[in-house]
Design an enzyme around this catalytic site. Sequence first.
Site, short mmCIF file in Angstrom:
data_model
loop_
_atom_site.label_atom_id
_atom_site.label_comp_id
_atom_site.label_asym_id
_atom_site.label_seq_id
_atom_site.Cartn_x
_atom_site.Cartn_y
_atom_site.Cartn_z
N ASP A 44 0.86 -1.19 0.00
CA ASP A 44 0.00 0.00 0.00
C ASP A 44 0.89 1.23 0.00
O ASP A 44 2.00 1.21 0.56
CB ASP A 44 -0.89 -0.02 1.25
CG ASP A 44 -2.14 0.85 1.07
OD1 ASP A 44 -3.24 0.28 0.98
OD2 ASP A 44 -2.00 2.10 1.01
N LEU A 234 -29.10 -4.95 -5.33
CA LEU A 234 -29.20 -5.00 -3.86
C LEU A 234 -29.73 -3.67 -3.32
O LEU A 234 -30.65 -3.64 -2.50
CB LEU A 234 -27.84 -5.32 -3.25
CG LEU A 234 -27.33 -6.75 -3.46
CD1 LEU A 234 -25.87 -6.88 -3.05
CD2 LEU A 234 -28.18 -7.74 -2.67
N GLY A 280 -26.09 3.07 3.35
CA GLY A 280 -24.85 3.82 3.30
C GLY A 280 -23.75 2.90 2.80
O GLY A 280 -24.02 1.89 2.15
N CYS A 283 -19.94 1.82 -1.27
CA CYS A 283 -20.14 1.29 -2.62
C CYS A 283 -21.49 1.51 -3.27
O CYS A 283 -21.53 1.84 -4.45
CB CYS A 283 -19.79 -0.19 -2.63
SG CYS A 283 -18.03 -0.41 -2.33
N PHE A 345 -21.99 2.73 9.08
CA PHE A 345 -23.03 2.62 8.05
C PHE A 345 -23.82 1.32 8.17
O PHE A 345 -24.89 1.17 7.59
CB PHE A 345 -22.45 2.78 6.63
CG PHE A 345 -21.79 1.55 6.06
CD1 PHE A 345 -20.48 1.22 6.36
CD2 PHE A 345 -22.49 0.73 5.18
CE1 PHE A 345 -19.88 0.10 5.82
CE2 PHE A 345 -21.90 -0.41 4.63
CZ PHE A 345 -20.60 -0.73 4.95
P1 NAD Z 1 -10.01 1.19 0.63
O1 NAD Z 1 -10.08 2.65 0.46
O2 NAD Z 1 -10.36 0.58 1.94
O3 NAD Z 1 -8.53 0.68 0.26
C1 NAD Z 1 -7.84 1.05 -0.89
C2 NAD Z 1 -6.35 1.09 -0.54
O4 NAD Z 1 -5.61 1.30 -1.75
C3 NAD Z 1 -5.96 2.24 0.40
O5 NAD Z 1 -5.32 1.71 1.55
C4 NAD Z 1 -5.01 3.11 -0.44
O6 NAD Z 1 -3.96 3.70 0.32
C5 NAD Z 1 -4.46 2.09 -1.43
N1 NAD Z 1 -3.91 2.67 -2.65
C6 NAD Z 1 -4.43 3.65 -3.44
N2 NAD Z 1 -3.61 3.88 -4.49
C7 NAD Z 1 -2.56 3.03 -4.37
C8 NAD Z 1 -1.40 2.79 -5.15
N3 NAD Z 1 -1.16 3.46 -6.28
N4 NAD Z 1 -0.52 1.86 -4.73
C9 NAD Z 1 -0.75 1.18 -3.59
N5 NAD Z 1 -1.83 1.35 -2.81
C10 NAD Z 1 -2.74 2.27 -3.20
O7 NAD Z 1 -10.91 0.58 -0.53
P2 NAD Z 1 -11.78 -0.77 -0.48
O8 NAD Z 1 -13.03 -0.54 0.29
O9 NAD Z 1 -10.91 -1.92 -0.12
O10 NAD Z 1 -12.22 -0.88 -2.01
C11 NAD Z 1 -11.31 -1.26 -3.04
C12 NAD Z 1 -12.12 -1.60 -4.28
O11 NAD Z 1 -12.97 -2.73 -4.00
C13 NAD Z 1 -13.07 -0.50 -4.76
O12 NAD Z 1 -13.14 -0.55 -6.16
C14 NAD Z 1 -14.41 -0.89 -4.17
O13 NAD Z 1 -15.49 -0.40 -4.92
C15 NAD Z 1 -14.35 -2.40 -4.24
N6 NAD Z 1 -15.16 -3.13 -3.25
C16 NAD Z 1 -15.25 -2.69 -1.95
C17 NAD Z 1 -15.98 -3.43 -1.03
C18 NAD Z 1 -16.14 -3.00 0.40
O14 NAD Z 1 -16.97 -3.57 1.09
N7 NAD Z 1 -15.40 -2.03 0.89
C19 NAD Z 1 -16.56 -4.65 -1.42
C20 NAD Z 1 -16.42 -5.08 -2.74
C21 NAD Z 1 -15.70 -4.31 -3.64
C1 UGA Z 2 -22.40 -4.20 -0.35
C2 UGA Z 2 -22.83 -5.53 -0.96
O1 UGA Z 2 -23.72 -6.18 -0.06
C3 UGA Z 2 -21.62 -6.42 -1.23
O2 UGA Z 2 -22.04 -7.61 -1.89
C4 UGA Z 2 -20.66 -5.66 -2.13
O3 UGA Z 2 -19.48 -6.44 -2.34
C5 UGA Z 2 -20.27 -4.36 -1.45
O4 UGA Z 2 -21.47 -3.58 -1.21
C6 UGA Z 2 -19.37 -3.50 -2.26
O5 UGA Z 2 -19.32 -3.60 -3.47
O6 UGA Z 2 -18.74 -2.69 -1.61
P1 UGA Z 2 -21.67 -3.36 2.07
O7 UGA Z 2 -21.88 -2.00 1.49
O8 UGA Z 2 -20.40 -3.65 2.77
O9 UGA Z 2 -21.80 -4.47 0.92
O10 UGA Z 2 -22.83 -3.70 3.09
P2 UGA Z 2 -24.38 -4.15 2.91
O11 UGA Z 2 -24.66 -5.23 3.87
O12 UGA Z 2 -24.75 -4.38 1.51
O13 UGA Z 2 -25.14 -2.85 3.43
C7 UGA Z 2 -25.13 -1.64 2.68
C8 UGA Z 2 -26.10 -0.66 3.32
O14 UGA Z 2 -27.45 -1.07 3.14
C9 UGA Z 2 -25.91 -0.51 4.83
O15 UGA Z 2 -26.06 0.84 5.20
C10 UGA Z 2 -27.02 -1.36 5.40
O16 UGA Z 2 -27.40 -0.98 6.69
C11 UGA Z 2 -28.13 -1.09 4.38
N1 UGA Z 2 -29.16 -2.14 4.34
C12 UGA Z 2 -28.83 -3.41 4.01
C13 UGA Z 2 -30.48 -1.80 4.59
O17 UGA Z 2 -30.81 -0.63 4.88
N2 UGA Z 2 -31.45 -2.78 4.54
C14 UGA Z 2 -31.14 -4.06 4.21
O18 UGA Z 2 -32.07 -4.90 4.16
C15 UGA Z 2 -29.81 -4.39 3.95
#
Ligand code: NAD
Ligand code: UGA
Length: 469
Positions: A44, A234, A280, A283, A345
């Site tokens: 990172d 979703l 919230g 994503c 969230f």
């Molecule tokens: P995050 O912000 O938690 O982490 C991203 C990390 O990447 C940070 O620590 C940042 O410092 C690092 N970074 C940025 N630029 C960099 C570089 N050039 N080299 C090295 N490190 C670098 O993000 P996240 O929540 O893990 O999400 C990552 C991706 O996955 C996004 O596209 C998001 O949409 C997707 N995603 C997130 C979730 C989730 O629940 N958070 C679930 C599924 C998919």
């Molecule tokens: C969501 C998806 O569920 C994951 O499959 C996906 O990988 C992820 O986004 C992503 O791409 O980041 P996440 O945002 O971590 O995951 O959490 P969720 O459980 O989906 O909840 C999202 C929001 O919806 C929360 O604020 C939750 O409280 C709300 N929610 C969820 C409701 O208000 N009602 C519900 O019935 C379910």
Amino acid sequence: MNREKRNKNKFEKNILCIGGGYVGGSTMAVIAQKCPQYKVTVVDINPNRINQWNSDNLPIYEPGLDKIVHSIRGKNLFFSTDIEKGIKDAEIIFVSVNTPTKTFGAGAGMAADLQYWEKTARQIRDAAESNKIIVDKGTLPVKTALAMERILTATDNDIHFDVISNPEFLAEGTAISDLTNPDRVLIGSRETPSGIKARNEVVDIYKNWVPEDRIITSDIWSTELSKLTANAFLAQRISSINAMSALCEKTDANVNEIAHAIGMDHRIGDKFLNASVGFGGSCFQKDILNLVYLCRHYGLDEVANYWQSIVRINDYQKDRFIFNMLHTMFNTLVDKKICLFGFAFKADTGDTRESPAIYISKKLLEEKAELIITDPRALENAKIDLNDTDGKIRYIEDPYKASTDCDAIAVMTEWDIYTKLDYEKIYQSMSKPAFIFDGRDILDHKKLFEIGFNVFPIGKPKLSHFKDK
Ligand code: NAD
Ligand code: UGA
């Protein structure tokens, strides 16, 4: 031979993940745990993050993650800031950097900001000395893999890159169980011999613990678009049930009864039908806006409007919640003490990105209310989120102390602890009349009413001691 070289020889594969956030950290921890034969390194650009990954205090809270990291860190799971070395050593590179909504220029407020992702692509190209498989783990606009290919091949260094899309479906708070036991793993590639070979190498990683019938392979564009579609579907369910909650409140129907009744239809299903103050997280909103932007780009305005309405209903739900508080508490919140139960969230995470609590807090402060915020995991993030706001805010971890002397409690996050509190004791300590606005419908509303509270759930009849009920 130094230790690093011995490790390199000892392991079957060297896997790198660029980006040690929620997805990179959790995903790699599970891959390393399930595949002791691979060396997994997470890099990172943020040295603080890496220091935290290497400490007892991990940068993210995810149930079960600590245990895994502590058991394998330094064995086959490593965290480092040396991105260049990581790239050189790895055969397979996962990219999991942040892709937030763009805040500037063309597409501001809608499109995905791909600057971190693009820098990563260039870093890989410039540091690589041998052929690599690049696996996009982030949620990206469809056709991003093409841009990745173009950046990687924009030199004549004779290095071959295969770009694979492997979007992550984990949800925060349940990341470890989602990763350990996924509904499906989706892996897309170019349908060329080299693309299919690379895709199969990624399949081989997951085969270590995921049953083969849950590993889906596909063309790369369908894979990229499937992830945006999944999040849009979703979120659409939540906005649909939240829209019905508004009608329930006007008609004395109960949204929980409706969710139960429709969820029994197996074509609809019973998941993701919890009415709330609004969704919230980092994503849903970002990905739907990204989808809307894509549709507009392709001239599909009707499709764009359809998906945009999901975000509009979500905004409406948050505004409705505030308006209800204001209206119920005699049309003024000036100097009223309002205790927010929860700021994350969702439950089981300390993450507050796009939490409805941020929006609600700002609106309450605009009304000149005093806020007392309590949350078991998210207070540090809450302080950062509300750093630039004017007004009185206190942060208190103990919900009993937090609610003392308050006029109202507003439940923002469905933390289990809030269902187990002694509300008799809380009622005694509060100003009267005492109000509860349950933005998550998790409390026993009848019991609260009997204690003396005026209770305002989402999508259910209010329980008020005032005569105009
Ligand atoms: P995050 O912000 O938690 O982490 C991203 C990390 O990447 C940070 O620590 C940042 O410092 C690092 N970074 C940025 N630029 C960099 C570089 N050039 N080299 C090295 N490190 C670098 O993000 P996240 O929540 O893990 O999400 C990552 C991706 O996955 C996004 O596209 C998001 O949409 C997707 N995603 C997130 C979730 C989730 O629940 N958070 C679930 C599924 C998919
Ligand atoms: C969501 C998806 O569920 C994951 O499959 C996906 O990988 C992820 O986004 C992503 O791409 O980041 P996440 O945002 O971590 O995951 O959490 P969720 O459980 O989906 O909840 C999202 C929001 O919806 C929360 O604020 C939750 O409280 C709300 N929610 C969820 C409701 O208000 N009602 C519900 O019935 C379910």
